[in-house]
Structures are given as structure tokens and as C-alpha cells.
Design an enzyme around this catalytic site. Structure first.
Site, PDB file in Angstrom:
ATOM      1  N   ASP A 124      81.117 -30.511 -13.803  1.00  9.53           N
ATOM      2  CA  ASP A 124      82.584 -30.437 -13.886  1.00  9.53           C
ATOM      3  C   ASP A 124      83.045 -30.607 -15.335  1.00  9.53           C
ATOM      4  O   ASP A 124      84.221 -30.443 -15.644  1.00  9.53           O
ATOM      5  CB  ASP A 124      83.287 -31.430 -12.943  1.00  9.53           C
ATOM      6  CG  ASP A 124      82.879 -32.870 -13.134  1.00  9.53           C
ATOM      7  OD1 ASP A 124      81.961 -33.143 -13.942  1.00  9.53           O
ATOM      8  OD2 ASP A 124      83.465 -33.740 -12.455  1.00  9.53           O
ATOM      9  N   ASP A 131      76.902 -32.699 -12.519  1.00 11.20           N
ATOM     10  CA  ASP A 131      77.538 -31.877 -11.476  1.00 11.20           C
ATOM     11  C   ASP A 131      78.444 -30.796 -12.064  1.00 11.20           C
ATOM     12  O   ASP A 131      79.224 -30.165 -11.345  1.00 11.20           O
ATOM     13  CB  ASP A 131      78.278 -32.730 -10.440  1.00 11.20           C
ATOM     14  CG  ASP A 131      79.454 -33.490 -11.004  1.00 11.20           C
ATOM     15  OD1 ASP A 131      79.513 -33.699 -12.234  1.00 11.20           O
ATOM     16  OD2 ASP A 131      80.336 -33.885 -10.204  1.00 11.20           O
ATOM     17  N   ASP A 149      77.362 -31.754 -17.551  1.00  8.56           N
ATOM     18  CA  ASP A 149      76.889 -33.018 -16.985  1.00  8.56           C
ATOM     19  C   ASP A 149      76.181 -32.697 -15.660  1.00  8.56           C
ATOM     20  O   ASP A 149      75.997 -31.520 -15.318  1.00  8.56           O
ATOM     21  CB  ASP A 149      78.049 -34.011 -16.808  1.00  8.56           C
ATOM     22  CG  ASP A 149      79.029 -33.580 -15.745  1.00  8.56           C
ATOM     23  OD1 ASP A 149      79.259 -32.362 -15.614  1.00  8.56           O
ATOM     24  OD2 ASP A 149      79.543 -34.437 -15.013  1.00  8.56           O
ATOM     25  N   SER A 201      77.292 -37.399 -10.773  1.00 12.82           N
ATOM     26  CA  SER A 201      77.882 -36.826 -11.988  1.00 12.82           C
ATOM     27  C   SER A 201      77.013 -37.055 -13.229  1.00 12.82           C
ATOM     28  O   SER A 201      75.904 -36.561 -13.280  1.00 12.82           O
ATOM     29  CB  SER A 201      79.286 -37.398 -12.165  1.00 12.82           C
ATOM     30  OG  SER A 201      79.937 -36.766 -13.231  1.00 12.82           O
TER      31      SER A 201
HETATM   32 MG    MG Z   1      80.807 -34.830 -13.499  1.00 14.57          MG
END
Ligand code: MG
Length: 452
Positions: free
Chosen positions: A243, A241, A239, A96
Site C-alpha cells: 500500500d 502489502d 512494503d 504490512s
Molecule cells: Mg502497508
């Protein structure tokens, strides 16, 4: 037995805490608990991604699972595709927003939501006791690939917003993909919605040469400059990844996560009578004001996006969000989704014909104060009891630490998950009052340490 899983999956420094051995054993445990059906896998742009993904695939196959490799994608892209493929779960190789030397594993259930703590404990038990399902030699399955996941995911987001209105607004957007998988989705999505898109940090590179992957103000100066230099209408930053999405207005000012959350919440909640908003106790008065104004009720949770997702699903609630800018929009999927959030903010600007700074100016302003209080390790858990006793009868929420609510602000006192300290957050309309409340929280924690 120690915990393997943190707030969002398993994390560690590559080839230090997080080795191929750990990932292989973890994946054998995941296959044992989620299998023996098919599991979809993906990864972000981090170094060691192929190494870990191959360990994940080997571990899953050894338990008799089959594997569907969707290629590099955002975590919410994998989460979206898991229930649509009808597979038993997903495994994402990502750390992440953590620094470049980290990687990790997120485990996704058949419903597309990261698995609950109960399932994590089952996986931890299989991992530590080495109780793995081992497939017979002639029951070992194969790996297939699915190349259209990002296409399906982008189309799904487009179907949730008014594409005509967005196209007419002719907005210029700078997308900072953090040198990771957000770059595979958001520039394409916004271009297809009719925005003029300029990509920044768009090449996938696990060294993160553009910036640190956490989309917080100190890491977004490059995006802020790019927005101003090109006279863009806004900037979007993800960020590692994707999300989460953070925003920069047309003046280059970086929004706080709770501001973009409030802008989206205001519109989503006012569309429904008696809507429910799910949010952790760490969210502030701004979001309470917005919910009240929209006639919505707030469902407080413990801190953690997985907890918010499961509560959203259980309640059938209209929206979820976190003060870090993570937004959960269940008509699309009940998980944090950075590209969906970007499309929503742009749709709001287009529909209302307002700049991002105008939308922010309409929000009430609050000031916050954060303090860390060192607490001896042996007292870290026990002082909660003292704090509960000391604050008995006050207006409070005790789901996660203690949150005291006052007419003009609040104090949240919570233990750190990883360090020997408690954190004290306070918020009010004036900075002086926020600092006063924070000092009061610190005093309460110190007294609790003495008394316990
Ligand atoms: Mg993330």
C-alpha cells in the site's frame, strides 16, 4: 477490555501473540459484525499465511458468511475488488511493513476502506464477550475463488494515467517488491505501460531474504545500488502489502516519503480549483507549501491512514497523503495504494520530461529533528491537559497531541501509541532552527510532566 486493533488492524508475532485461536475467534467476530453476506479474503507472502487464511475462512463460514478467496494480492488490490464484487467486506492477512516474525489482520468494509474505529469496537466486543453468530448446520455456505482480481486492479490503475506518454518516455525502472505481493502487480503494470522493468526481490518469500519489508532508506541500499549499476531512471520499493511505494532517483538517492508525496500533490492539486488535501498533523511544511502554491486547502486529521481514508470519502477531497509516502488518490480509490503511486510518479516524469532528481530539486528543502521524551505511564495521558494550558493562545493544531505552528517551522508533540514516552518532531528550513524548536518542545513536555 483491551484494544485488539492498532493503527492498521490486528498485529502480533506468529504463533505467539497472534495464534490460530486468536485469528479464528477474531474471524468469528468479524463475520458476526460484517456478515452474513459474502466476504472476500486475501493474504501477503508472510509465513503462516495459509494457516491464518484457513482460520479466517473457517471463522467466517461458521457465522453463515460465504467467502470469496482472491488469492495473494496487495491490500489495495483486495480493497479495490471488494466494492466491485459487491461483497460485504474483506479480510487481509498481513502485517504490512512489520518484521518477518509478525503477521496480522486488516478488516475492510463494503466500500473498500479499512473499517472505522466504531466498527472495530463492535468486533472487539463480540471477540471479548464471545458473542458470535453461529449458523445452523444447514446454513453453512461455501468458498469460491476469484482469479481475475489482479487483472482488474492493474487495468484500473492503467486507466488513471496517460499510457501513451509513459510508453514514449521509455523509462527503465527497477521494482523492489520486498519478496511480497507488490511483485504480483507493479512489474506487470509498469511493463504494460511500456517501461523497461527489472524486478528485484520478486520471489514471494515470508522470510524476506531480500530486505526488511519497511521501505525506509536504511532498507533500500540494494535498490539504490541496482538503479546505479543498471543506469535505470528510477527505483520503486513497496512494503509487505504494497500500500506504500518509496522511490530512488537515477543517482541512487533514496527519496523521503514526503518528497514523493509533494511531487504527486503538486500535480493533482493544481489540476483543480480549490482542491482539498487530507493529511495527518504529522505532515510537514513541504506539503503545506505545495498546497498553498496550488491554491488548495489542507484538511488536517489525526495520525492514521484509516482516518485519512474516511475523511477523504466524507469530503470528496481530491488527494490524501502521509509523510511516510502513503498516497491516496480517490479517482482510483481513497486508500493508500503503492502501485497507483508508482504509476503517478512515472507519469509525472514522462509528462514533464524530467528526471526524478530534477523533480526533487524543484521542491523546497526542510530539516527535521526528532526526540523521544520518557514519560511515566501514569502521566502519559494527563500531560496533554498541561500542554494545552501552557500553549493556550499560540497558533496550534490540537487534533492529535499538540502541534505548534511558527512563521519558520513547527513542533509536534504526541504520545507514543505503544511505549511510555512522548515524541517531539520539529521542522524548519535550517537544521539549527529545527533543533532549537525540538529542544523547546522537549522543554514543554518536561515542564508538563513536573506540573501534572
Ligand atoms: Mg502497508
Amino acid at each position: 477490555m483491551s484494544d485488539l486493533f492498532g493503527t492498521n488492524g490486528v498485529r502480533g508475532r506468529i504463533n505467539q501473540e497472534l495464534t490460530v485461536d486468536v485469528v479464528l475467534r477474531l474471524s468469528r467476530a468479524i463475520g458476526t459484525v460484517l456478515g452474513p453476506g459474502a466476504i472476500a479474503v486475501s493474504r501477503d507472502s508472510r509465513e503462516g499465511g495459509e494457516m491464518f487464511l484457513n482460520a479466517v475462512i473457517s471463522g467466517l463460514l461458521s457465522t453463515g458468511c460465504s467467502v470469496v478467496d482472491i488469492g495473494p494480492a496487495p491490500t489495495p488490490g483486495l480493497q479495490f475488488i471488494v466494492p466491485r464484487l459487491g461483497v460485504d467486506g474483506g479480510v487481509m492477512v498481513t502485517a504490512s511493513h512489520n518484521p518477518p516474525e509478525f503477521s496480522g489482520i486488516k478488516v475492510i468494509g463494503a466500500d473498500g476502506i479499512e473499517i472505522s474505529r466504531v466498527k472495530e469496537e463492535e468486533i472487539e466486543a463480540a471477540y471479548f464477550n464471545e458473542e458470535f453468530t453461529v449458523a445452523e448446520w444447514n446454513q453453512i455456505k461455501s468458498v469460491s475463488t476469484e482469479d481475475d482480481s489482479i487483472r482488474h486492479y492493474v487495468d484500473a490503475i492503467k486507466s488513471q494515467v496517460n499510457a501513451d506518454v509513459i510508453e514514449k518516455a521509455n523509462l527503465k525502472v527497477i521494482v523492489d517488491g520486498a519478496n511480497s505481493v507488490g511483485s504480483l502487480v507493479t512489474p506487470l503494470l509498469l511493463r504494460e505501460l511500456g517501461c523497461h522493468v527489472v524486478s528485484l526481490n520478486a520471489q514471494l518469500d515470508g522470510n524476506f531474504p531480500g530486505r526488511d519489508p519497511e521501505p525506509i532508506p536504511k532498507n533500500l541500499s540494494g535498490l539504490s545500488h541496482a538503479v546505479k549499476a543498471t543506469n535505470a531512471d528510477l527505483g520503486v520499493a513497496h512494503d509487505g502489502d504494497a500500500d506504500r511505494a518509496a522511490f530512488v532517483d537515477e543517482n541512487g538517492t533514496i527519496l523521503w516519503g514526503d518528497q514523493s508525496f509533494a511531487i504527486v500533490a503538486n500535480r493533482v492539486l493544481s489540476k483543480h480549483d480549490g482542491a482539498t488535501l487530507v493529511t495527518p498533523v504529522s505532515s510537514g511544511r513541504l506539503i503545506e507549501d505545495i498546497a498553498k502554491e496550488a491554491g488548495a486547502q489542507i484538511e488536517w486529521t489525526r495520525v492514521g491512514s484509516i482516518i485519512v481514508s474516511h475523511r477523504l470519502k466524507d469530503l470528496g477531497a481530491e488527494l490524501g497523503g502521509e509523510e511516510n509516502g502513503g498516497i491516496f488518490y480517490p479517482p482510483h480509490q481513497p486508500v493508500r495504494d503503492g502501485a497507483m503511486t508508482a504509476a503517478q510518479v512515472i507519469e509525472i516524469m514522462a509528462t514533464e520530461g524530467k528526471s526524478l532528481s530534477q523533480l526533487v530539486d524543484e521542491l523546497p528543502t526542510y530539516h527535521s529533528s526528532k526526540t523521544k521524551v520518557p514519560v511515566p505511564e501514569e502521566k502519559k495521558d494527563s500531560i496533554l491537559g498541561e500542554l494545552l494550558e501552557m500553549t493556550e493562545g499560540m497558533s496550534r493544531i490540537t487534533l492529535d497531541g499538540v502541534k505548534l505552528q511558527f512563521e519558520d517551522g513547527w513542533i509536534l508533540m504526541r504520545p507514543s501509541g505503544t511505549e511510555p514516552l512522548w515524541r517531539c518532531f520539529a521542522e524548519s528550513k535550517s537544521l539549527a532552527r529545527a533543533e532549537e524548536l525540538s529542544a523547546r518542545g522537549v522543554e514543554l513536555i518536561r515542564t508538563a510532566i513536573e506540573q501534572s
